[in-house]
Every structure is written in structure tokens, then in C-alpha cells.
Design a protein around this motif. Structure first.
Motif, PDB file in Angstrom:
ATOM      1  N   SER A  79       0.804  -1.205  -0.007  1.00  0.00           N
ATOM      2  CA  SER A  79       0.072  -0.173   0.122  1.00  0.00           C
ATOM      3  C   SER A  79       0.877   1.136   0.062  1.00  0.00           C
ATOM      4  N   ASN A  80       2.204   1.093   0.156  1.00  0.00           N
ATOM      5  CA  ASN A  80       3.170   2.409   0.058  1.00  0.00           C
ATOM      6  C   ASN A  80       3.333   2.532  -1.164  1.00  0.00           C
ATOM      7  N   LYS A  81       2.904   1.690  -2.200  1.00  0.00           N
ATOM      8  CA  LYS A  81       3.461   2.168  -3.556  1.00  0.00           C
ATOM      9  C   LYS A  81       3.007   3.299  -4.358  1.00  0.00           C
ATOM     10  N   PRO A  82       1.844   3.760  -4.082  1.00  0.00           N
ATOM     11  CA  PRO A  82       1.399   4.858  -4.613  1.00  0.00           C
ATOM     12  C   PRO A  82       2.237   6.215  -3.833  1.00  0.00           C
ATOM     13  N   LEU A  83       2.492   6.038  -2.782  1.00  0.00           N
ATOM     14  CA  LEU A  83       3.305   7.307  -2.124  1.00  0.00           C
ATOM     15  C   LEU A  83       4.678   7.243  -2.465  1.00  0.00           C
ATOM     16  N   GLN A  84       5.392   5.955  -2.877  1.00  0.00           N
ATOM     17  CA  GLN A  84       6.639   5.781  -3.246  1.00  0.00           C
ATOM     18  C   GLN A  84       6.661   6.442  -4.744  1.00  0.00           C
ATOM     19  N   ILE A 102      12.481   9.405  -1.297  1.00  0.00           N
ATOM     20  CA  ILE A 102      11.194   8.593  -1.217  1.00  0.00           C
ATOM     21  C   ILE A 102      10.496   8.804   0.323  1.00  0.00           C
ATOM     22  N   ALA A 103      11.533   8.478   1.147  1.00  0.00           N
ATOM     23  CA  ALA A 103      11.247   8.743   2.701  1.00  0.00           C
ATOM     24  C   ALA A 103      10.713   9.883   2.953  1.00  0.00           C
TER      25      ALA A 103
END
Length: 310
Positions: free
Chosen positions: A48-53, A158-159
Motif C-alpha cells: 500500500s506504500n507504492k502510490p506514495l513511493q 522517497i522517505a
């Protein structure tokens, strides 16, 4: 804090199993509108992190759009269309399959799995994200070697983006199943980030949302829940994660994030449909997801029940 039961598996009128977990609904401004269970302790959102990344990669210089950007957000099934485009993107950036840091794997798509002669990095469901990470390094002039290390400039960028979107500091950094850094933060932060992405009208967040909405099959694949959710609800941005995580948001910025304590995903789809109903979305096209059956002797004997959200 003991999380509440969010789903009951009923067989022939008897509760066979239960799934405890936490669920949060946030509004367009990021405030909590509904909370079930512990929605403030850090969790691993997994994929679920992928769109944010992906938002972070666009900010760092990634030039993917449309289908390619959807693949950057994907946990794809490894079907021929997914794999072909990942290979094309690698070639376009002057890269090879061996440059991918994700491990060799078989496709998630069963017919494609049967056709695969051996596990390959490009077949791994995160190969689209890793191809985007490598391409970002090429565009930004960063070293390709070691791109998945937490101290690499790519991962630092990214972080920083993830912390901004969630509105909270990253509580812990681990290693995801694909080998990339995995950031822990609260379900509230995850929902808040999805609301900001889905509600954006311009910039990298809007680009990610537009790509996922336009190409839901590339984000997951045939028969997958994320593809069904985004195909069935206009404007929805949805991304599941391993260990019973699901997040999604509507264009108005209302968002939902959930995680099952036992890591099972079977409760996520009916809970997602109920949460969408709670938000006033038209879920008429999600009947199968909303009421998964429990079978016995080749026929339906009951269903997975979830609470009505109020």
C-alpha cells in the motif's frame, strides 16, 4: 488495546473464524472521521506504500506517465502484458533485468505461472516499482548500484515524500519482501496520504491518481481485488498490501485504511465495500466482493460477514 472483530466467517449458521483488526476513515483535510481499533500505532503498509513511493519518484525526476506510472504503483500479476511493458521500460532506460533488486519469482496469475519456465525478477509482482526506481536514478543522475539501500539518495527522497504525505515521521524502516525499504507509520497516516493523492488536482499526486484510475488492470491484474475496486467505483484509488492491508480513497479526499491482525486478506474486500457504502459511494458493481461466499460440497453455505459502519 485489543482490536475489534471486523469480520466473521460463518459456515452453516455457525461462526467458524473471526478476523480482528483496525480501520480508519479520514476526511479531505486528514482528520479522523471513524476509527475502529488502534489506528495510531505504526504498522507496515507493505505494498500500500507504492502510490506514495511513486509520488516521491516523480518529484525526484521520474518521467513515467499513464500505463507506465500505473505499473510503478503495481503489485502486478505477472501476466504477459505486465511483463512485456516492464521489459520495454528497462530497455528504454538502458537497463537489464539483472539490474532489478527484487528477487526472482513466479507470476501471481496462475495460468502465467504454469507457463513460466523458471522464476525471474521481471515476473516478481514488484518489478514495475523497481523498474521505476531504477529509471528515477538514471534520470536524476544517481548511482544505479545499491538503489534499494535505505541510505541511497533515491530512498532518502522517497522517505521524505512519504513522511510529508502521511503527516507523520516514519516510525521504523525495514525491508519489504521485494528488497526495497519498507516504512512504518500509522493507519491514520496511510489513509491521510491516500486522501491527499486521490484528492489532488495537479502535480505528482494527481498524476499517480490519474494513472491508477485509468489503468486498474496494470495495478493488479485479472481477478484481483484492487482492479475490481477501481473498475467498479468511479474515481477510486486503491492499493492493497500484504499481511491484510488495504487502503483507498475517493476523489473528494475521503479515505480508508485497514489492517487485519492475523495478516489474512479475505476480510479486506467485504470491509472495503462496506466502507465505500459508508462514504456514500455507488457499490452496485461490487456485489461479489461485498459478499464473498463460504462454500461446502460445491455450493454456498454462508458468507463472510462484516459490521455495518455507522
Amino acid at each position: 488495546m485489543t482490536n475489534p472483530v471486523l469480520a466473521e466467517v460463518v459456515r452453516s449458521g455457525f461462526v467458524e473464524s473471526v478476523h480482528r483488526g483496525a480501520l480508519v476513515v479520514t476526511g479531505p483535510e486528514g482528520s479522523v472521521r471513524l476509527a475502529l481499533g488502534d489506528v495510531v500505532s505504526p504498522v507496515y503498509p507493505r505494498s500500500s506504500n507504492k502510490p506514495l513511493q511513486a509520488v516521491g519518484m516523480l518529484r525526484a525526476g521520474l518521467d513515467f506517465t499513464g500505463e507506465d506510472l500505473a505499473l510503478a504503483c503495481a503489485s502486478h500479476s505477472g501476466e504477459p502484458g505486465h511483463v512485456k511493458r516492464v521489459l520495454e521500460l528497462l530497455e528504454a532506460a538502458g537497463l537489464r533485468e539483472d539490474d532489478l533488486a527484487c528477487p526472482p519469482d513466479f507470476p501471481l496469475h496462475v495460468p502465467s505461472m504454469r507457463d513460466a519456465a523458471e522464476p525471474r525478477r521481471v515476473l516478481m509482482n514488484c518489478s514495475g516499482k523497481h523498474t521505476a526506481m531504477l529509471t528515477t536514478c538514471v534520470r536524476a543522475g544517481w548511482p544505479v548500484a545499491g538503489y534499494s539501500a535505505p541510505d541511497h539518495p533515491l530512498q532518502q527522497a522517497i522517505a521524505s515524500c512519504v513522511a510529508e504525505l502521511t503527516g507523520e515521521p516514519i516510525a521504523h524502516t525495514g525491508v519489504d519482501g521485494c528488497g526495497a525499504p519498507l516504512f512504518a507509520f500509522s493507519l491514520t497516516g496511510l489513509a491521510r496520504a491516500f486522501g491527499r493523492i486521490a484528492g489532488a488536482s495537479e502535480g505528482p499526486s494527481a498524476e499517480v491518481a490519474s494513472a491508477m484510475r485509468a489503468h486498474p488492470w496494470l495495478v493488479a491484474g485479472t481477478g484481483r481485488e484492487d482492479t475490481a475496486l477501481m473498475s467498479g467505483v468511479e474515481g477510486l484509488v486503491a492499493k492493497a498490501g500484504a499481511e491484510g492491508v488495504q487502503a483507498f480513497a475517493l476523489p473528494d479526499g475521503f479515505a480508508v485504511a485497514m489492517k487485519m491482525d492475523d495478516g489474512a486478506k479475505r476480510a479486506c474486500a467485504p470491509l472495503a465495500v462496506e466502507a465505500l457504502r459508508y462514504l456514500g459511494a455507488d457499490v452496485s458493481g461490487l456485489a461479489e466482493l461485498g459478499r464473498p461466499i463460504v462454500s461446502g460440497g460445491g455450493r454456498a453455505v454462508s458468507e463472510i460477514r462484516v459490521p455495518q459502519l455507522r
